[in-house]
Design a protein around this motif. Structure first.
Motif, mmCIF file in Angstrom:
data_model
loop_
_atom_site.group_PDB
_atom_site.id
_atom_site.type_symbol
_atom_site.label_atom_id
_atom_site.label_comp_id
_atom_site.label_asym_id
_atom_site.label_seq_id
_atom_site.Cartn_x
_atom_site.Cartn_y
_atom_site.Cartn_z
ATOM 1 N N UNK A 416 3.285 -30.189 -40.061
ATOM 2 C CA UNK A 416 3.867 -29.042 -39.376
ATOM 3 C C UNK A 416 5.116 -28.324 -39.928
ATOM 4 N N UNK A 417 5.722 -28.753 -40.484
ATOM 5 C CA UNK A 417 6.729 -27.906 -41.173
ATOM 6 C C UNK A 417 6.099 -26.750 -41.795
ATOM 7 N N UNK A 418 5.677 -27.422 -42.706
ATOM 8 C CA UNK A 418 4.700 -25.585 -43.452
ATOM 9 C C UNK A 418 3.595 -24.684 -42.046
ATOM 10 N N UNK A 421 5.587 -22.400 -41.103
ATOM 11 C CA UNK A 421 6.090 -21.037 -41.793
ATOM 12 C C UNK A 421 4.725 -20.167 -42.296
ATOM 13 N N UNK A 422 4.014 -21.019 -42.356
ATOM 14 C CA UNK A 422 2.387 -20.078 -42.679
ATOM 15 C C UNK A 422 1.986 -19.034 -41.625
ATOM 16 N N UNK A 423 2.077 -20.023 -40.469
ATOM 17 C CA UNK A 423 0.697 -19.423 -39.084
ATOM 18 C C UNK A 423 1.535 -19.169 -37.999
ATOM 19 N N UNK A 424 2.603 -19.106 -37.652
ATOM 20 C CA UNK A 424 3.344 -19.207 -36.730
ATOM 21 C C UNK A 424 3.541 -20.133 -35.467
ATOM 22 N N UNK A 425 4.526 -20.211 -35.084
ATOM 23 C CA UNK A 425 4.794 -21.530 -33.731
ATOM 24 C C UNK A 425 3.436 -21.584 -32.990
ATOM 25 N N UNK A 426 1.877 -21.154 -32.252
ATOM 26 C CA UNK A 426 1.204 -21.579 -31.372
ATOM 27 C C UNK A 426 0.458 -21.488 -32.174
ATOM 28 N N UNK A 427 -0.027 -21.040 -33.410
ATOM 29 C CA UNK A 427 -1.341 -21.564 -34.016
ATOM 30 C C UNK A 427 -0.363 -23.349 -34.962
ATOM 31 N N UNK A 428 0.425 -23.144 -35.294
ATOM 32 C CA UNK A 428 0.902 -24.596 -35.765
ATOM 33 C C UNK A 428 0.844 -25.367 -34.520
ATOM 34 N N UNK A 429 1.408 -25.230 -33.744
ATOM 35 C CA UNK A 429 1.422 -26.550 -32.711
ATOM 36 C C UNK A 429 -0.763 -26.971 -32.595
ATOM 37 N N UNK A 430 -1.683 -25.668 -32.411
ATOM 38 C CA UNK A 430 -2.772 -25.707 -31.950
ATOM 39 C C UNK A 430 -2.907 -27.007 -33.348
ATOM 40 N N UNK A 431 -2.857 -26.347 -34.183
ATOM 41 C CA UNK A 431 -3.519 -27.070 -35.797
ATOM 42 C C UNK A 431 -3.100 -28.552 -35.680
ATOM 43 N N UNK A 432 -2.001 -28.351 -35.219
ATOM 44 C CA UNK A 432 -1.589 -29.498 -35.295
ATOM 45 C C UNK A 432 -1.760 -31.036 -34.568
ATOM 46 N N UNK A 433 -1.104 -30.619 -33.093
ATOM 47 C CA UNK A 433 -2.566 -31.506 -31.917
ATOM 48 C C UNK A 433 -3.576 -31.723 -32.301
ATOM 49 N N UNK A 434 -4.018 -30.764 -32.867
ATOM 50 C CA UNK A 434 -5.704 -31.740 -33.222
ATOM 51 C C UNK A 434 -5.845 -32.027 -34.057
ATOM 52 N N UNK A 435 -5.188 -31.993 -35.637
ATOM 53 C CA UNK A 435 -5.249 -32.830 -36.847
ATOM 54 C C UNK A 435 -4.533 -34.587 -36.012
ATOM 55 N N UNK A 436 -3.526 -34.467 -34.646
ATOM 56 C CA UNK A 436 -3.291 -35.944 -34.464
ATOM 57 C C UNK A 436 -4.756 -36.580 -33.273
ATOM 58 N N UNK A 437 -5.120 -36.039 -32.990
ATOM 59 C CA UNK A 437 -6.036 -36.451 -31.976
ATOM 60 C C UNK A 437 -7.100 -36.457 -32.900
ATOM 61 N N UNK A 438 -7.625 -35.748 -33.829
ATOM 62 C CA UNK A 438 -8.587 -36.268 -34.910
ATOM 63 C C UNK A 438 -8.124 -37.792 -35.276
ATOM 64 N N UNK A 439 -6.862 -37.678 -35.737
ATOM 65 C CA UNK A 439 -6.600 -39.108 -36.287
ATOM 66 C C UNK A 439 -7.105 -40.606 -35.357
ATOM 67 N N UNK A 440 -6.694 -40.040 -34.146
ATOM 68 C CA UNK A 440 -7.050 -40.856 -33.212
ATOM 69 C C UNK A 440 -8.549 -41.578 -32.422
ATOM 70 N N UNK A 441 -8.675 -40.624 -32.433
ATOM 71 C CA UNK A 441 -10.728 -39.981 -32.246
ATOM 72 C C UNK A 441 -11.262 -40.787 -33.412
#
Length: 501
Positions: A416-418, A421-441
């Protein structure tokens, strides 16, 4: 003189043989001449008693100072250390030689022996089998034990039967508390196979800290009830007088030394989890008890029988689940499934866990958290409890109060920290939430963390579509289920067979 060339032992030996032997024979057996024997008979004092006291060989460096300056200091402040007096003399008389500091220390020690205050006397006790059991806590942080690389801040609850030498140790994650005492004490009693008639603690001073009068009275009642359940009389030593618990205070050092030696032999102080460390402590304590086996077996016969079941070793608290998807208890926020929002839950608070109930139904067990330093609130968060709502509001991740506790493993947090820095706040939050959802589902938390580590090593952005394809079910591995429908007429046949029978 006779004492100039002979010693006390020779004179005693001569006088012993002289009772039955003539002087010449007694002297020969003692190792000196008959003439010396006759001189000894004329003066029966031992050679050491004939020596004149050794006089001072040099001038007294404290002459005119000790009686005039040092003694008034000692009388005004009896607890003053000799090193402080020595430094004060050097400050007052910078041009005067006082000899070594050791000279002043000896003089002060002799003065205190003759003129000092009475000191407290420690009365050694004879311990009767089955009479006394003792509990105390000792800090283990100096052993630098770690769990999965993280330093473990913990105490050791220590129980001892001083007569037979039985010991029990229990790892405590929080501070001294009634819950920790109740759990550790009951584990010890059931391990010993009986209960003593008296149980002594150190006044539970740490457990009483920051409690009001009602809470202190409640704690006292619970402790008395715990002892009564096992037929023990509760006793406490005087506050601040550690040697009254000396039979266990001194044992703290021995058990910590044994644990330290075992850690050195093990080669590392790092354990995979808390359960592994607790098993390690049990092995160390069991080895110590094995050395006192005969004494423990003898004392076990004098212990009281145990009751049919344990009593409560937890504290029960009622909490309400808020709209934040959790509840706060002892300055720690815990998440629970969102369907419980608005419900009132009953929580059993142990030293290392929380058992959560709704009514009489047990819902779950949560790991117990601790408030941070300076009263900072802690968080025990399971991302599975909130991920469904977070997917609808991914930007909430950016400023989430418990964001760092939300990530199940370090690679998720670092990714998430990476991404920030790389894609900005909005896209970082979207990608990170999808990664967490994938880990769960997809139940791939650990494997996904490993992939994220590889991406971080080359500073790569995770590809969500590739990850979905990788962790999606493989149609070739899905079983083919064929359902064959049967005619309902066969049931009519079964009925006719039943009537014919």
């Amino acid at each position: 003189m006779a004492g100039r060339h002979i010693n006390d032992h020779q004179v005693r030996l001569f006088m012993t043989h002289r009772r039955n032997d003539p002087v010449a024979l007694a002297a020969a057996r003692a190792g000196f001449s008959p003439a010396t024997g006759y001189r000894v008979l004329q003066d029966a004092r031992l050679p050491s008693q004939r020596q004149a006291p050794r006089g001072r060989r040099r001038p007294d460096p404290l002459s005119g100072i000790f009686e005039e300056v040092v003694v008034p200091m000692l009388e005004a402040a009896p607890g003053l250390r000799p090193v402080a007096i020595f430094e004060e003399l050097r400050r007052r008389y910078p041009d005067t030689e006082f000899g070594s500091r050791r000279t002043l220390e000896r003089r002060i020690r002799d003065w205190r022996a003759l003129n000092g205050q009475d000191r407290e006397v420690i009365f050694r006790q004879v311990h009767e089998p089955g009479r006394l059991g003792m509990s105390d806590f000792t800090c283990m942080n100096d052993l630098e034990v770690a769990i999965a690389g993280a330093p473990l801040d913990h105490l050791l609850y220590h129980f001892r039967l001083p007569c037979g030498g039985f010991e029990h140790g229990h790892v405590i994650l929080g501070g001294e508390s009634f819950v920790a005492l109740a759990e550790g004490l009951q584990n010890a009693l059931w391990s010993a196979g009986g209960a003593p008639r008296l149980h002594r603690t150190d006044s539970l001073s740490a457990a009483f800290r920051n409690l009001d009068a009602d809470a202190k009275a409640d704690l006292t009642k619970r402790y008395d009830a715990l002892c009564a359940h096992y037929g023990m009389e509760p006793t406490r030593n005087n506050t601040g007088i550690a040697h009254e618990n000396g039979a266990i205070e001194s044992a703290h050092g021995h058990i910590k030394a044994a644990v330290k030696d075992a850690l050195l032999l093990r080669g590392t102080t790092d354990f995979t989890d808390l359960a592994a460390y607790r098993r390690f402590i049990d092995e160390v304590v069991t080895a110590r008890n094995r050395r006192h086996g005969p004494g423990i077996d003898a004392e076990r016969k004098a212990l009281q029988s145990l009751p049919n079941a344990r009593t409560t070793d937890y504290e029960e608290v009622l909490v309400t689940v808020t709209s934040s998807g959790g509840f706060t208890l002892r300055k720690v926020f815990y998440t629970v499934p969102s369907r419980l929002i608005g419900h009132r839950l009953r929580v059993r608070l142990y030293d290392d866990r929380l058992d959560v109930f709704i009514g009489g139904t047990r819902l779950m067990t949560l790991q117990r958290g601790r408030a941070g330093v300076n009263g900072k609130h802690g968080h025990v968060v399971d991302y599975r409890h909130v991920i469904h709502s977070l997917r609808r509001k991914p930007m909430a991740l950016r400023g989430l109060v418990y964001r760092d506790s939300l990530f199940p493993r370090a690679p998720y947090r670092l990714m998430f920290e990476h991404l920030l820095e790389a894609v900005g706040e909005k896209e970082a939050c979207r990608i990170m939430v999808e990664l967490l959802a994938m880990a769960h589902e997809r139940a791939c938390e650990a494997e996904l963390a490993h992939i994220l580590e590889e991406d971080l090593a080359i500073r790569r952005i995770p590809c969500l579509s590739a990850l979905r394809a990788r962790f999606s079910p493989d149609p070739a591995t899905l079983p083919e289920v064929v359902v064959e429908m049967v005619s309902l007429s066969i049931y009519d046949g079964l009925i006719e067979q039943g009537e014919a029978a």
